[in-house]
Design a protein around this motif. Structure first.
Motif, short mmCIF file in Angstrom:
data_model
loop_
_atom_site.label_atom_id
_atom_site.label_comp_id
_atom_site.label_asym_id
_atom_site.label_seq_id
_atom_site.Cartn_x
_atom_site.Cartn_y
_atom_site.Cartn_z
N VAL B 156 72.55 74.54 -14.40
CA VAL B 156 73.10 75.00 -13.14
C VAL B 156 73.69 76.41 -13.23
O VAL B 156 73.45 77.25 -12.38
N PRO B 167 75.01 78.56 -4.19
CA PRO B 167 74.50 77.19 -4.10
C PRO B 167 73.07 77.09 -4.60
O PRO B 167 72.64 76.00 -5.01
N ASN B 169 72.00 77.89 -7.27
CA ASN B 169 71.96 77.51 -8.67
C ASN B 169 71.66 76.04 -8.86
O ASN B 169 71.18 75.63 -9.92
N TYR B 170 71.93 75.25 -7.86
CA TYR B 170 71.60 73.82 -7.99
C TYR B 170 70.12 73.63 -8.21
O TYR B 170 69.69 72.66 -8.82
N TRP B 171 69.38 74.53 -7.66
CA TRP B 171 67.91 74.38 -7.77
C TRP B 171 67.34 75.50 -8.62
O TRP B 171 66.26 76.00 -8.37
N THR B 187 71.73 65.84 -4.92
CA THR B 187 71.69 66.88 -5.94
C THR B 187 73.05 67.54 -6.11
O THR B 187 73.50 67.81 -7.22
N VAL B 188 73.67 67.79 -4.96
CA VAL B 188 74.97 68.45 -5.04
C VAL B 188 76.01 67.54 -5.69
O VAL B 188 76.78 67.95 -6.54
N HIS B 191 76.45 66.49 -9.73
CA HIS B 191 77.16 67.29 -10.71
C HIS B 191 78.67 67.15 -10.60
O HIS B 191 79.40 67.73 -11.38
N LYS B 203 80.99 72.13 -7.54
CA LYS B 203 80.65 72.40 -6.15
C LYS B 203 81.46 73.58 -5.62
O LYS B 203 80.94 74.49 -4.97
N LEU B 206 80.11 76.87 -7.18
CA LEU B 206 78.85 77.38 -6.67
C LEU B 206 78.94 77.76 -5.19
O LEU B 206 78.43 78.79 -4.78
#
Lengths: 251, 1221
Positions: B156, B167, B169-171, B187-188, B191, B203, B206
């Motif tokens: 991440v 945000p 970075n989640y993907w 997904t959020v 973590h 959270k 990001l």
């Protein structure tokens, strides 16, 4: 018995030791074996020579002193490590508990031996220690001892000589304030001398090292710490031997 | 020397006056002190609260330059940390995105899916932004690996490159992954930390905004998604940043956005306190509390112990606060960490003075007025207090000259602290003490009044102030068991701790307090999370909803809820759901958000300027710490935020949908995610509770392990207290002894052998066979029997020896005179303090005595038999009926001296071996076997009985019966008969303690005869050593290891008690039929007199038990090992023991339930039975070194009588001892 003590002293390590490298496992095993043999011999000695009741009392005192020693060693070690502490407490705790696991044990053993020796010496010399015999004073003494350690770890001094001189003065003040007995002074000096010697030997053999040695291989304030530690533990030991009702198990 | 003395006097006088002042005007002085404390503490308000919160400093963006290290002149508003470059410049791009206009065909996921999707394009824009060949890559803060412990974050957080978080970075910043993600929320949330985590979560990191404000939720009513793209720049290039800002604004214009852009905020972070730092700190605090505990525990003899302890602590704490306040006032801002040095300061200042003051004041005579007491107590201690103070100041002064800044600062604080502490002690504490003492005297007064009003209590009041109704005095033959409520048990510590816990519900309270503190810490450390949670809940519940804002609805009826400052950037074109006509104006006013609910509006308000403020203050340290960059003691600069507004069309939202989104009914589990903060709170509470319970259990286990139940039968010397190191000589302080002055009764020419008293009269008999009767109240000698020198002639030349020897065994033949070898033993025994050599360490004396015997010529056995009293004699003496007994082995049957012709005037040639006083009759038992009754007042012989030939070793006088134990082991019961009916004319006062009911006074006209009613010839196999009588029973103990119980009326032997493995040396029996016996084997047995069974049996002493006393709750025994042991009577557990000086004598007495008196070398000592503390030592005379108190008798009128060489000492126990609780 002198030989025995010698062994015990050889275990007594500084609370302020920084281990940076661990020796080979064999050394540790050897050390452990030695320690165990010492403990068993002390026990045998205790059992053999004394009345069973007395030895139970002795064991209790020894146990309390051991715990005190271990806790103090852990805490003071932490104080020393703290200076270059990172933001990760887990890391610190890891280094604290993994690298130098035998240091607290040694310190505990040393504390037990010194703490039992003090009243014993008093008894043999026939001059019972009467100065400020009460728990409040003992607590004060422990607090001052921790304070000395705190000072050695935290304060910024101009140079090492100044630091060492200040700590020496503080240690003497500690003795004068809480002990004032010849035997206490002598035993404290012996403790400081032997323990420093052991520390030197250990460092020489590469068990660990100090960040900036200025007294051969160790820091020059080490003897002061040992001296005040000896006096403090002796104070606790005497108080315990006086057989006051309970020991607070919280320090 | 002169100067010193004068100084001392002056100081003392000054303190005296001061004490008077304090005690006279307590209230004004307390008010004055409080006012000065508050005044001195006032500057503290300016200090920032201690904590690790960050500090801010704002500068303008325009003329920003990196602050130099050497500080220029204008330091006025610049904080000292603002030096050098910051760790990083933080540039945040705040994105607000909404799908508008909202369409009813859209599903909740659409609220955030497409807005989030746009982050990738914005990111792309930022990454590729170039301004005059400077790209972001060149300027941004390059980071390397994450710390090894953060593997889970690796996917991440960025590594090896720019520190740029969003945000996306989640993907992994890849659009394709985002599009393929079926469930964004999952997904959020995957973590998010599972456990308790109070600092910044991933959270937060990001999204860059607090979790509640992101709008990434299925229940987002505003339908606006907010997130930031956070860029950390290592160097600041104003033009690059400006161009980036311009570019983004141009691409995504935010109409009417009036965010201020001219301020840059520098945030300085203090040192982070981690667990590692906390442990030593906590340790020092624990030591501090232990110190305070042990100090305040010693406050004694006051009305409210807790109140005084609190006052002491308040004194110290407020003196510290005052010192800090004063230092701040004079411009010395503390740089030391206050929390760290605080414990040491307390320890340096200490509580000692306070305790010494208290002790000194309470030990002044009580009969003085309160102010005088305070003044006197203060002046007594003035010199030592001043000396200590001067010493401490000197030490601190020396410390000041070490020239180490930290130490100097500490010393400065300590000096101010010491001075203010002194001030507070003198004013505040002294006054509190005076109030306390006054209260106590009032309480005493109240308590004493009813007692005085009633009948004279059996045990006169003054000594037992607090005692609940004294145990009813049973008639001699009935037995009342003590109600357990009356027992003032000194429970074992362990039990007391448990009781204490139970009584105060300490555990529950600790847990409650712990929980509260925990929650408090949570609120303090994570204010953002909780506050937003609360705010959200409030806004949800509020009927007004969001629209507290629009007061001017009339102006813009179509768009209510619009704030004048926050303008809509883009008006969502037409109202999708126009306002229904029928809605009233008032209704609209009440629920204005009904309209905009369906049309997301993006507003920019001043609250968006510094959105990072609403993050946890750990946000930035946490982010940087992942890359092993510490922000402690450093600062970061936060650049003004770049606003970006994104509007997406519904079509766009539909296009970016994931196939699963439409099928995706809002899962019920999402509900929990909304309530997550709530749950966290509960978790915290539960955890706190659990931790509290575990802690208590742990402590309890530790206590059990380390304080095992090993006392009791095989008692470890548990609570040993040496006489030498007593609480009274800490600090070299000992209470003044002047208040108890012994009254010396002089008159006997030789050592006193027998003592007897009935409370009013006191009879003593010395080696010269002179009996003197004294008034026990005044100490006047009433009668001397005989009052002539007649006896001198008969005992020829033996006088010289007599004065040295134990004359009680001296035989009239005078055979002892010429033989030096015989002289030696008694001299050693009697007159030299060398008793320890004989008795101290030798448990059994019989061998010694045997050898003595052997050394004597056989022809002399007759006369020398008297010399063989061993330690038993000593033991027998301390009992109030002296019963000299023979300890020699059974070898020679004690043949008694030739009978002398009976004289009218009594038998002057045989010594008195036993004496008893009852009423006005003195019963004496003589070595010749003669029993005489004397009139105590007139000194005349009333009757005598010569039925027995064997010497009377012990006597008991009970009612009208006299029991005599003889040397040959027989027991004679006599009845005193009075021809004239026994006149119960008057009572001579209350009877002797724990023994007899009042006996009548015989008038001189009565003819008294004494008849042998029964003689038990072989009461014991060997000689009787102890004889006691009480409650209608006569108990004898003998060398033959048995104890026998006889009934007094019919002389019938009830029980033979076997249980000792040595001769019996001490017996205690009292009215309540408690029977305890101690033997030469060091054991103590407690018997049930009714059944003859052994109740308990403890191994008490090494060596003989020399005396035994029982109180309602405990048994006190002393032994040849110079130890006084206190046992719990019901359980037989040893409570503690007192180590006495060697050869201190074995005399014991109990004055009240809690006051024990012991005899020593030339002194008597008073002990608090409950705690084993020495209260006072009273020296009997100046030249008293060699003499030890061998007999000690407690009278009823709070006096004790002890023999002391050839003098008697009458010691009145002053009423200060009343204050024992």
């Amino acid at each position: 018995m002198p030989r025995l003590e010698e062994h015990c002293w050889s275990c007594s390590c500084s609370p302020s030791v920084k281990t940076q490298e661990l020796s080979s496992a064999s050394w540790i095993v050897c050390k452990t074996g030695e320690m165990m043999s010492i403990i068993t011999s002390v026990l045998r000695h205790a059992y053999g020579s004394m009345h069973s009741l007395q030895s139970a009392n002795l064991m209790r005192r020894g146990l309390v002193l051991f715990i005190v020693g271990v806790v103090l060693a852990l805490v003071l070690n932490l104080l020393q490590i703290q200076r270059n502490v990172t933001l990760f407490p887990e890391e610190v705790l890891d280094t604290l508990f993994s690298s130098a696991w035998w240091i607290p044990l040694c310190c505990g053993t040393a504390a037990a031996v010194v703490g039992l020796l003090y009243p014993c010496l008093d008894h043999h010399l026939g001059e019972p220690h009467k100065f400020k015999r009460e728990w409040a004073s003992v607590m004060r003494c422990i607090a001052v001892f921790v304070g000395i350690n705190h000072a050695s770890a935290k304060l910024d001094f101009a140079n090492n000589v100044q630091l060492s001189l200040t700590l020496a003065a503080l240690s003497l003040g500690l003795w004068w304030t809480f002990d004032r007995s010849r035997s206490g002074f002598g035993l404290g000096l012996t403790t400081a001398f032997l323990a420093t010697l052991i520390a030197q030997l250990l460092v020489y053999n590469g068990i660990y090292q100090y960040t900036s040695p200025d007294f051969l291989y160790v820091r020059s304030w080490l003897p002061c710490i040992f001296f005040s530690g000896g006096v403090t533990v002796g104070n606790i030991g005497r108080q315990l031997a006086m057989g006051s009702t309970e020991k607070p198990h919280n320090d | 020397m002169m100067v010193r003395e004068r100084l001392r006097q002056n100081i003392s006088a000054a303190f005296y006056r001061h004490g008077l002042l304090c005690a006279s005007y307590p209230v004004p002085i307390i008010l004055f002190t409080s006012a000065s404390i508050l005044t001195c503490c006032y500057p503290l308000l300016k200090l920032p609260l201690p904590g690790t919160g960050p500090v801010e400093f704002t500068t303008g963006v325009r003329d920003y330059s990196i602050p130099s290290h050497e500080s220029p002149g204008d330091l006025s508003e610049r904080p000292d940390w603002y030096q050098g470059p910051p760790v990083a410049y933080i540039q945040q791009v705040l994105v607000k995105a909404a799908v508008s206009p909202w369409d009813n065909s859209l599903v909740p996921v659409d609220v955030f899916r497409s807005p989030l999707g746009r982050v990738f394009s914005v990111l792309e824009e930022i990454r590729n932004h170039v301004y005059t060949d400077r790209s972001l890559e060149a300027l941004c803060l390059q980071v390397t690996d994450l710390l090894p412990g953060l593997r889970r974050m690796q996917a991440v957080l960025p590594e090896h490159g720019c520190l740029l978080v969003s945000p996306g970075n989640y993907w992994q910043n890849r659009r394709d992954l985002f599009d393929a993600d079926p469930d964004l929320l999952k997904t959020v949330h995957q973590h998010e930390p599972k456990g308790l985590h109070t600092s910044a979560t991933l959270k937060d990191l990001l999204f860059g905004v607090p979790g509640k404000q992101t709008g990434v939720s299925l229940y987002n009513k505003k339908r606006v998604v907010t997130y930031t793209i956070t860029i950390a720049l290592s160097s600041y290039d104003a033009r690059f940043v400006a161009s980036l800002r311009a570019r983004l604004k141009q691409l995504h214009p935010s109409a009417n956005c009036t965010l201020r852009e001219d301020h840059m905020v520098h945030v300085h972070f203090k040192e982070e306190i981690g667990i590692a730092e906390l442990i030593p700190l906590v340790t020092t605090y624990i030591i501090l509390f232990a110190y305070i505990y042990f100090s305040t525990r010693k406050i004694d003899m006051v009305k409210s112990k807790w109140g005084l302890a609190l006052a002491a602590v308040v004194t110290v704490l407020s003196s510290l606060l005052m010192s800090v306040g004063l230092c701040t006032l004079f411009g010395l801002t503390p740089t030391l960490n206050g929390g760290e040095i605080f414990p040491y300061l307390v320890v340096v200042i200490g509580l000692e003075n306070v305790l010494v003051l208290t002790k000194s004041v309470v030990s002044t005579p009580v009969d003085l007025e309160v102010k005088l007491r305070i003044a006197q107590g203060l002046s007594n201690e003035s010199w030592s207090i001043m000396k200590n103070m001067a010493t401490e100041l000197c030490i601190i002064l020396i410390g000041y000259f070490t020239f180490v800044p930290a130490i100097q600062e500490f010393c400065l604080f300590a000096v101010v602290g010491l001075v203010s502490d002194f001030f507070l002690q003198m004013f505040f504490f002294t006054t509190v003490l005076s109030i306390d003492i006054r209260r106590m005297e009032l309480a005493d007064l109240n308590r004493r009044l009813p007692a005085e009003a009633g009948m004279p209590p059996p045990k006169p009041g003054p000594l037992r102030p607090r005692e609940t109704p004294p145990p009813p005095r049973p008639s001699p033959h009935t037995i009342t068991l003590q109600a357990p409520a009356f027992r003032n048990l000194r429970l074992p510590k362990r039990l007391r701790v448990v009781y204490f816990l139970a009584r105060t519900r300490l555990a529950q309270r600790i847990i409650m307090v712990g929980t509260v503190i925990w929650i408090g810490i949570l609120v303090y450390t994570d204010p953002a999370g909780l506050r937003t949670l609360l705010a959200a809940q409030v806004s949800e519940q509020s009927p007004l909803g969001e629209a507290g804002l629009p007061p001017h609805l009339g102006v813009a009826p179509v768009f209510p809820g619009r704030d004048p400052t926050s303008t809509l950037s883009v008006l969502p074109a037409p109202e999708p759901t126009p306002l229904p006509e029928n809605q009233s104006q008032g209704h609209r006013a009440a629920r204005p958000e009904v309209v905009p609910v369906s049309s997301p509006q993006i507003t920019w308000g001043p609250e968006d300027e510094e959105l990072w403020r609403r993050l946890s203050f750990r946000h930035w340290p946490a982010l940087f710490s992942y890359y092993n960059i510490t922000l402690a003691k450093r600062y970061i600069s936060i650049l003004p935020v770049i606003p970006v507004t994104l509007h997406l069309s519904p079509q766009e939202a539909i296009d970016t949908r994931h196939p699963q989104d439409t099928h995706h009914a809002p899962p019920p589990s999402i509900k929990t995610s909304d309530l997550q903060a709530d749950l966290t709170l509960y978790k915290v509470a539960a955890l706190g509770l659990f931790a509290g319970v575990v802690l208590v259990l742990l402590l309890f286990c530790l206590y059990r392990v380390l304080c095992p139940r090993n006392y009791g039968q095989n008692g470890v010397p548990h609570g040993r207290r040496r006489r030498g190191d007593l609480p009274c000589d800490e600090y070299g302080y000992s209470p003044p002894i002047s208040e108890i002055s012994p009254l010396l009764l002089r008159g006997h020419s030789m050592d006193i052998e027998c003592l007897a008293s009935d409370g009013m009269l006191l009879a003593s008999c010395c080696l010269a066979r002179q009996i003197r009767v004294w008034d026990a109240q005044t100490g006047d000698c009433l009668t001397v029997i005989p009052n002539n020198g007649l006896r001198r002639s008969s005992s020829s030349g033996a006088c010289e020896a007599e004065s040295l020897l134990g004359a009680d065994f001296r035989e009239p033949g005078g055979g002892a005179v010429g033989r030096p070898d015989v002289d030696i033993f008694p001299i050693r025994r009697r007159t030299t303090p060398a008793r320890p050599a004989l008795f101290g360490d030798q448990p059994d004396l019989t061998p010694l005595i045997d050898t003595n015997f052997g050394s004597l010529p056989p022809s002399q056995t007759l006369s020398s038999s008297g010399f063989d009293f061993g330690g038993l004699v000593e033991k027998a003496y301390q009992e109030h009926e002296t019963s000299p007994t023979l300890a020699f082995p059974p070898s020679p049957p004690p043949v008694l001296p030739p009978e002398l012709p009976p004289q009218n005037n009594g038998d002057w040639d045989s010594s008195v071996w036993a004496m008893e006083l009852r009423g006005n009759l003195i019963a004496t038992g003589r070595s010749s076997g003669k029993l005489e009754l004397w009139d105590a007042v007139e000194g005349s012989l009333r009757c005598s009985n010569e039925d027995g030939v064997s010497g009377i070793t012990a006597l008991a006088f009970l009612n009208n019966r006299i029991v005599a134990a003889r040397l040959n082991g027989s027991l004679d019961f006599f009845t005193v008969e009075i021809t004239k009916p026994l006149g119960l004319l008057q009572y001579r006062g209350p009877p002797g303690r724990g023994s007899l009911p009042p006996s009548p006074c015989y008038s001189s006209e009565d003819v008294i005869s004494c008849q042998l009613t029964r003689s038990v010839q072989c009461a014991h196999q060997k000689q009787i050593t102890v004889l006691k009588a009480a409650a209608g029973r006569v108990v004898t103990g003998s060398q033959d290891h048995t104890v026998r119980v006889y009934r007094l009326e019919d002389s019938c032997c009830l029980f033979t008690l076997q249980g000792h493995s040595g001769g019996i040396t001490a017996i205690y029996i009292d009215q309540t039929m408690v029977l305890a016996s101690g033997g030469q084997d060091g054991t103590i047995c407690v018997w049930d007199v009714l059944t003859g069974s052994r109740v308990s049996h403890v191994y008490g002493h090494r060596g003989d038990v020399t005396s035994l006393v029982c109180t309602t709750s405990c048994i006190i025994s002393s032994g040849l090992d110079d130890l006084i042991c206190i046992w719990d009577r019901s359980t037989g557990i040893k409570l503690y023991s007192i180590q006495q000086e060697v050869g201190c004598g074995a005399s014991l007495g109990v004055i009240s339930e809690s006051l024990l008196v012991t005899g020593g070398q030339g002194c008597v000592s008073f002990w608090d039975l409950n705690y084993g503390d020495l209260l006072q030592t009273v020296y009997l005379g100046q030249s008293s070194e060699g003499q030890s108190v061998r007999q000690l008798l407690v009278l009823d009128n709070a006096a004790i009588v002890c023999d002391f060489g050839n003098e008697l000492s009458l010691v009145y126990v002053p009423s200060v001892l009343e204050k024992l609780d």
